[in-house]
Design a protein around this motif. Structure first.
Motif, mmCIF file in Angstrom:
data_model
loop_
_atom_site.group_PDB
_atom_site.id
_atom_site.type_symbol
_atom_site.label_atom_id
_atom_site.label_comp_id
_atom_site.label_asym_id
_atom_site.label_seq_id
_atom_site.Cartn_x
_atom_site.Cartn_y
_atom_site.Cartn_z
ATOM 1 N N ARG A 85 1.293 2.144 6.595
ATOM 2 C CA ARG A 85 1.002 1.328 5.413
ATOM 3 C C ARG A 85 -0.009 0.234 5.729
ATOM 4 O O ARG A 85 -0.823 -0.141 4.894
ATOM 5 C CB ARG A 85 2.287 0.700 4.860
ATOM 6 N N ARG A 88 -3.427 2.091 5.626
ATOM 7 C CA ARG A 88 -3.889 2.541 4.311
ATOM 8 C C ARG A 88 -4.424 1.380 3.478
ATOM 9 O O ARG A 88 -3.756 0.368 3.311
ATOM 10 C CB ARG A 88 -2.736 3.171 3.539
ATOM 11 N N GLY A 89 -5.611 1.557 2.960
ATOM 12 C CA GLY A 89 -6.178 0.546 2.079
ATOM 13 C C GLY A 89 -6.675 -0.678 2.812
ATOM 14 O O GLY A 89 -7.274 -1.563 2.217
ATOM 15 N N ILE A 113 -6.804 -3.911 -7.891
ATOM 16 C CA ILE A 113 -7.555 -4.258 -6.686
ATOM 17 C C ILE A 113 -6.843 -5.388 -5.944
ATOM 18 O O ILE A 113 -6.664 -5.344 -4.722
ATOM 19 C CB ILE A 113 -8.995 -4.673 -7.041
ATOM 20 N N GLU A 115 -3.821 -6.111 -5.828
ATOM 21 C CA GLU A 115 -2.595 -5.675 -5.164
ATOM 22 C C GLU A 115 -2.840 -5.336 -3.698
ATOM 23 O O GLU A 115 -2.088 -5.754 -2.807
ATOM 24 C CB GLU A 115 -2.012 -4.459 -5.889
ATOM 25 N N ALA A 116 -3.921 -4.595 -3.449
ATOM 26 C CA ALA A 116 -4.249 -4.231 -2.073
ATOM 27 C C ALA A 116 -4.542 -5.480 -1.248
ATOM 28 O O ALA A 116 -4.117 -5.601 -0.095
ATOM 29 C CB ALA A 116 -5.444 -3.286 -2.056
ATOM 30 N N ARG A 118 -3.475 -8.587 -1.730
ATOM 31 C CA ARG A 118 -2.255 -9.369 -1.470
ATOM 32 C C ARG A 118 -1.411 -8.702 -0.409
ATOM 33 O O ARG A 118 -0.827 -9.341 0.463
ATOM 34 C CB ARG A 118 -1.442 -9.509 -2.751
ATOM 35 N N LEU A 119 -1.353 -7.367 -0.484
ATOM 36 C CA LEU A 119 -0.546 -6.597 0.449
ATOM 37 C C LEU A 119 -1.014 -6.786 1.890
ATOM 38 O O LEU A 119 -0.211 -6.986 2.796
ATOM 39 C CB LEU A 119 -0.686 -5.123 0.053
ATOM 40 N N HIS A 120 -2.327 -6.734 2.097
ATOM 41 C CA HIS A 120 -2.830 -6.707 3.466
ATOM 42 C C HIS A 120 -3.261 -8.065 3.993
ATOM 43 O O HIS A 120 -3.246 -8.307 5.180
ATOM 44 C CB HIS A 120 -3.996 -5.716 3.565
#
Ligand SMILES: Nc1ncnc2c1ncn2[C@@H]1O[C@H](COP(=O)(O)OP(=O)(O)O)[C@@H](O)[C@H]1O
Ligand SMILES: [Mg+2]
Lengths: 320, 311
Positions: A85, A88-89, A113, A115-116, A118-120
């Motif tokens: 995870r 990815r992205g 966009i 979301e990616a 914030r996630l990473h």
């Protein structure tokens, strides 16, 4: 060390009608900042290869049955899901074939966009949103502030593909994988998207894998080319070399079918026949039913990939 | 969104008029003279004439029609032909029992059906999925009245946990009385919601944008509950709205089994007493329910899916 090193990758699909060997023993590598084209007719296993790089293949029915995919030295095939995870992205961004279906209809493109991001990057909502607007500007969307608040269905196909490209680039990945990014678009839009990829490649220095069934698309976009046929890698060469001196009969056929720019004639020549159905693969070389140079051994044994000089590797009995 | 709500509210007007018209003519087409039905075979012509006069049945049809529409829209339903009680009061007493039953059953349907549907989709063909299949089979094949009586026998008569009959007095007593009827009606609602959620989510999980979410590094939990479920809820909401309407007839059965003094009981009582005005008013209210449920369903869908309101 290479950024990406795919060794002997095999992806099989376990369906009711039998095992489909969608990708069968494919190897290639890519250095950081370089670009690679993967070419072949529809059904050759290009998408399965691309999805495998992030282990996004639909499991079941698909499974990576052997081989390794080393990204930055770490094997994606055996990676834990948290590591995957994080990859990815973030390290690898992906652009999909159909922009009409690859965006979620119930969220704004800005949210998708952000979301990616914030996630990473663990950014705040506001910072992530600002980054989303920034990448929308980067991919050439006019009025990115407004477009960020739009839903996918409010945008045209070309705009949506720009959004998908922006999403793939939002976290500054080291590798961008584009699976036929222009196939579903109008011809004029196709040219714009290719131009955008060319520009981004120059500006960002991201490694790129560009997948296409149309050799004409990649001539001035990639450094090296891998030609696939029915799940097999049949030729691997630097792009100039491939265009100047194609070795495999299949590559030669593909090149002849590239529409000429001067005459604007479309696909005057194509290769006779079609890719064999997955459950009825011929023995020996999978290209033998369509090959002009076919001989006995082609029906008996699969040709190995051998050096053919000038940086070209080719798998064909007629050339060994 | 606000524009959409207004537009949708405006659209309610012709629907309501159409439904009222249908109710009006349905009652006129019914065989038999309401006066004879109410007063009996041996009523004097004099009494019948007075009765018809009182109900306005001697007026021309179009006058009756407009009178009926006006009364319905102002919720002025007159008095019961049987006991002279104002019908508005009777409806006012009955409605809360029916509405609370419908709401409770729907809530049970959502609270049990949605998560179970989502889980059975995610763990497709697993043990939970097998349980879900069994649950759906029971929910769909067990008739309301049978299941209701079963619950009554076990939990009221035998264990004495819940009251047998009636609607209850005061909030907590009413809640106590609501449990078994709500479970009766909620079971099939839950089974329906579960199966619909399961199939809808399985369909959505195949979509490209789900792969896109995974490709961004979204954790599987959020892929399912954020990206997929929101999309899967669109057909679930529509389906539940339609299903809720068919369950309205279920409320009648359940009210009869549990002797709940709701709309169904009132209406059935009106029919057997041949209380023409009461039946007419009851039908209008049911029709109004249908319109409200449809409206709410549409607004809910619009809240979930931006494609409905934004172009
Ligand atoms: N979900 C699937 N089920 C069964 N076979 C599949 C599925 N997806 C792809 N295939 C098969 O796998 C092979 C490779 O497909 P793909 O990688 O999509 O090819 P390409 O992208 O080169 O057109 C094809 O023969 C295709 O029919
Ligand atoms: Mg493909």
């Amino acid at each position: 060390m290479s950024l990406l090193e795919v060794t002997d990758l095999a992806v099989h699909l376990f369906t009711n009608r039998g095992v489909v060997r969608a990708v069968d023993g494919v190897s290639f590598s890519l250095d950081a900042g370089r670009s690679l084209g993967i070419v072949g007719e529809s059904g050759c296993g290009k998408t399965m290869t691309a999805l495998s790089l992030m282990r996004l293949i639909p499991e079941p029915p698909a499974r990576i049955v052997s081989g390794s995919i080393r990204f930055d030295g770490e094997d994606v095939v055996t990676m834990s899901s948290p590591r995957l995870r994080a990859l990815r992205g973030n390290q690898i961004g992906m652009i999909y074939q159909d922009p009409m279906t690859s965006l979620n209809p119930v969220f704004t493109v800005g949210e998708q966009i952000a979301e990616a991001v914030r996630l990473h990057r663990h950014d705040t909502r506001n910072a992530a949103w600002a980054r989303a607007v920034e990448v929308l500007r980067l991919v050439g969307i006019p009025d990115p502030d407004r477009v960020a608040s739009a839903y996918p269905h409010q945008l045209s196909g070309g705009m949506r593909q720009r959004v998908v490209i922006g999403m793939a680039l939002a976290c500054d990945p080291k590798l961008l994988v584009a699976d036929e990014p222009t196939t579903a678009l109008d011809v004029t839009i196709q040219a714009q998207i290719l131009e955008l990829l060319r520009r981004l490649q120059g500006e960002l220095g991201t490694g790129i894998i560009l997948i296409t069934h149309d050799l004409g698309v990649i001539a001035d976009l990639v450094d090296d080319v891998v030609v696939m046929y029915a799940g097999k890698l049949v030729e691997h060469a630097p792009v100039r070399r491939l265009f100047a001196a194609p070795r495999h009969p299949y590559t030669q056929g593909l090149l002849r079918s590239v529409p000429s720019l001067e005459t604007r004639e479309h696909r005057l020549l194509t290769i006779d026949g079609t890719v064999p159905p997955a459950h009825a693969m011929p023995n020996g070389c999978r290209f033998n039913p369509r090959c002009a140079l076919v001989r006995d051994i082609c029906h008996e044994q699969e040709p190995p990939l051998v050096d053919a000089g000038g940086g070209t590797q080719v798998a064909c009995w007629a050339l060994t | 969104m606000i524009g959409y709500i207004l537009r949708r509210l405006l659209e309610v007007i012709p629907t309501v008029l159409l439904v009222l018209t249908l109710v009006f003519f349905a009652l006129r087409i019914m065989p038999g003279d309401p006066a004879i039905a109410a007063l009996g075979e041996f009523a004097t012509p004099d009494a019948i004439a007075r009765f018809r006069e009182k109900l306005g049945l001697n007026q021309p049809l179009y006058m009756q029609y407009f009178g009926f529409i006006a009364q319905s829209l102002t919720a002025d339903f007159g008095t019961s032909m049987n006991n002279g009680a104002p019908i508005g009061d009777l409806l006012g007493q009955a409605l809360p029992y029916t509405i609370s039953l419908a709401l409770a059953a729907t809530s049970i349907g959502i609270v049990i059906g949605l998560p179970l549907g989502a889980m059975t989709a995610v763990h497709r063909d697993g043990k939970l999925d097998a349980f879900g299949r069994l649950f759906a089979l029971i929910g769909f094949s067990l008739p309301d009245f049978y299941f209701g009586i079963l619950l009554l026998l076990v939990f009221s008569l035998h264990l004495d946990w819940f009251p047998m009959l009636g609607g209850g007095k005061g909030f907590f007593d009413q809640l106590h009385h609501l449990v078994l009827p709500a479970i009766t009606l909620g079971l099939v609602m839950a089974a329906f919601t579960m199966r619909l959620t399961r199939s809808s989510l399985l369909e959505v999980l195949k979509r490209d944008y789900v792969r896109t979410a995974r490709g961004k590094g979204v954790a599987e939990r959020w892929v399912i509950f954020k990206h997929a479920l929101r999309n899967a809820l669109i057909p679930v909401t529509t389906g539940m709205g339609i299903y809720l309407l068919t369950t309205l007839s279920g409320t009648i059965t359940v009210e009869l089994v549990f002797s709940r003094p709701g709309l169904g009981t009132l209406l059935i009582g009106g029919v057997s007493a041949r209380d023409y005005t009461l039946v007419q008013a009851g039908l209008v209210v049911f029709a109004f329910f249908v319109v409200v449920v449809n409206l709410l369903t549409d607004l809910l869908c619009a809240a979930i899916d931006p494609r409905i309101t934004l172009r």
